[in-house]
Design an enzyme around this catalytic site. Structure first.
Site, short mmCIF file in Angstrom:
data_model
loop_
_atom_site.label_atom_id
_atom_site.label_comp_id
_atom_site.label_asym_id
_atom_site.label_seq_id
_atom_site.Cartn_x
_atom_site.Cartn_y
_atom_site.Cartn_z
N LYS A 79 43.48 35.12 36.05
CA LYS A 79 44.00 36.44 36.42
C LYS A 79 44.58 36.43 37.84
O LYS A 79 45.33 37.34 38.20
CB LYS A 79 42.93 37.52 36.29
CG LYS A 79 41.81 37.47 37.29
CD LYS A 79 40.83 38.59 37.05
CE LYS A 79 39.66 38.55 38.02
NZ LYS A 79 40.05 38.65 39.43
N ASP A 80 44.24 35.42 38.64
CA ASP A 80 44.76 35.33 40.01
C ASP A 80 46.11 34.62 40.07
O ASP A 80 46.74 34.58 41.13
CB ASP A 80 43.78 34.57 40.91
CG ASP A 80 42.50 35.34 41.17
OD1 ASP A 80 42.49 36.57 40.97
OD2 ASP A 80 41.49 34.69 41.55
N ARG A 124 45.57 47.89 39.03
CA ARG A 124 45.34 48.08 37.60
C ARG A 124 44.03 48.83 37.36
O ARG A 124 43.96 49.80 36.60
CB ARG A 124 45.29 46.71 36.89
CG ARG A 124 44.85 46.78 35.42
CD ARG A 124 44.57 45.39 34.89
NE ARG A 124 43.50 44.73 35.60
CZ ARG A 124 42.21 44.89 35.35
NH1 ARG A 124 41.82 45.71 34.38
NH2 ARG A 124 41.30 44.25 36.05
N ARG A 125 42.97 48.37 38.01
CA ARG A 125 41.67 49.03 37.83
C ARG A 125 41.70 50.44 38.39
O ARG A 125 41.18 51.38 37.77
CB ARG A 125 40.58 48.21 38.53
CG ARG A 125 40.24 46.92 37.81
CD ARG A 125 39.31 46.05 38.64
NE ARG A 125 38.90 44.86 37.88
CZ ARG A 125 38.47 43.74 38.44
NH1 ARG A 125 38.42 43.65 39.78
NH2 ARG A 125 38.10 42.72 37.70
N ARG A 142 37.63 44.32 49.79
CA ARG A 142 37.88 42.88 49.76
C ARG A 142 36.56 42.17 49.93
O ARG A 142 35.54 42.75 50.27
CB ARG A 142 38.83 42.47 50.89
CG ARG A 142 40.28 42.76 50.62
CD ARG A 142 40.91 41.92 49.54
NE ARG A 142 40.57 40.50 49.63
CZ ARG A 142 41.12 39.63 50.47
NH1 ARG A 142 42.06 40.04 51.32
NH2 ARG A 142 40.76 38.37 50.48
N VAL A 145 31.92 38.49 45.64
CA VAL A 145 31.04 39.40 44.90
C VAL A 145 29.84 39.80 45.75
O VAL A 145 29.48 40.99 45.81
CB VAL A 145 30.58 38.75 43.58
CG1 VAL A 145 29.48 39.58 42.92
CG2 VAL A 145 31.77 38.60 42.64
N ARG A 148 30.80 42.33 48.38
CA ARG A 148 31.05 43.65 47.81
C ARG A 148 29.74 44.34 47.44
O ARG A 148 29.58 45.55 47.65
CB ARG A 148 31.97 43.52 46.60
CG ARG A 148 33.35 43.01 46.96
CD ARG A 148 34.30 43.02 45.78
NE ARG A 148 35.55 42.34 46.12
CZ ARG A 148 36.70 42.54 45.53
NH1 ARG A 148 36.79 43.43 44.55
NH2 ARG A 148 37.78 41.88 45.89
N CYS A 235 50.36 39.87 39.83
CA CYS A 235 49.12 40.32 39.23
C CYS A 235 48.45 41.43 40.03
O CYS A 235 47.33 41.81 39.71
CB CYS A 235 48.18 39.17 39.02
SG CYS A 235 48.48 37.71 39.95
#
Length: 301
Positions: A79-80, A124-125, A142, A145, A148, A235
């Site tokens: 996806k990146d 998109r999200r 940013r 995981v 965040r 993307c």
């Protein structure tokens, strides 16, 4: 055969994904060695993705290392990867796809209070979140995981949206409050896929990777990437796409979403599994014909 050098970012998730590739290769008797490459996205970890060039900032340094001969394989979260690869390179293999869904962390969609700050770096999200819950506030975030999740724990956000596949690979699925259905949150093209990029002329790497390639995942990925290219889109734009194989056909769901979430254009396209790029291209043409051009940050030629 000399050990294959697997180029990877240094994040915990990237290393886990590269470890999965190494294990798959080892299972076929092929040795490999990880090589960490620091990307612009890693160096500018505090900046908005849109400000520093979109998701491609996680890919270009790996592609350059590939072309310079410092690595043999670039390991990517598909996806990146922008729709256009650097000339002289190709995606040679994919591992079996993981969970395609997005996870809402810290809450459920119905349980989010009005005005809740939901952390995501993805247009998109954010757009699909607003389509489902126009009363909440997507907020840019940013970091990896763990970073965040720390920001969520510190109260900087009320919830986060993260890829379910990433949480699974990190062993952190327990933090998900809800796995969002694809009719609510259509994933990004390539989400859940580990893609392996090589130099076009590297027959040794191509032959080695063929031993671990998962063709159904590859066919789906090629349809989704053709969708991106057909839209002239990177993307970091509000485009969702998910292809699946059914009875010898590729079936592609595609969605363009206005950044405010107020308008959504959706199409479904299908075609032979041995020609997935035509399926993706036709889906892009139908989205554009129905007005998706207005949702893209830059005009489509």
């Amino acid at each position: 055969m000399a050990s294959l050098r697997l180029g990877t970012r240094g994040s915990a998730l990237a290393r886990r994904q590269t470890d999965a590739v190494a294990r798959a290769l080892a299972g076929r008797g092929i040795e490999s060695t990880p090589v960490v490459v620091r990307t612009q996205g890693d160096r500018d970890a505090g900046a908005s993705l849109l400000a520093i060039g979109g998701q491609g900032v996680f890919v270009r340094r790996l592609e350059e290392a590939l072309l310079e001969g410092r690595i043999d394989v670039a390991v990517h979260s598909a996806k990146d990867v922008p729709g256009e690869l650097l000339p002289g390179t190709a995606i040679a293999a994919t591992l079996p796809r993981g969970d395609v869904r997005d996870a809402l962390v810290g809450a459920t969609l119905a349980g989010l209070p009005s005005g809740a700050r939901v952390g995501t770096g993805s247009r998109r999200r954010a757009a699909q979140l607003l389509a489902a819950r126009p009363d909440v506030a997507p907020a840019d975030i940013r970091g990896n995981v763990d970073t965040r999740l720390r920001k969520l724990s510190a109260g900087d956000y009320d919830a986060l949206i993260l890829a379910a596949a990433g949480l699974e690979r990190l062993g952190r699925t327990e933090v998900a409050g809800e796995l969002l259905a694809i009719d609510v949150m259509l994933p990004a093209p390539g989400q859940g896929v580990i893609a392996l990029q090589i130099r076009d002329d590297d027959a040794r790497a191509r032959d080695a990777l063929s031993a671990i390639d998962h063709p159904p995942t590859g066919a789906a990925l090629h349809a989704e990437r053709a969708l991106l290219r057909g839209l002239g889109a990177g993307c970091a734009v509000p485009i969702g796409g998910l292809a699946r194989l059914r009875a010898g056909e590729v079936v592609l769901l595609a969605r363009a979403i206005e950044v405010t979430g107020e308008r959504v254009i959706a199409v479904q396209e299908s075609g032979p599994a041995d020609d997935p790029e035509t399926v993706g291209r036709r889906a892009a043409e139908r989205l554009l014909a129905r007005g998706a051009r207005e949702f893209l940050p830059e005009p489509v030629p």
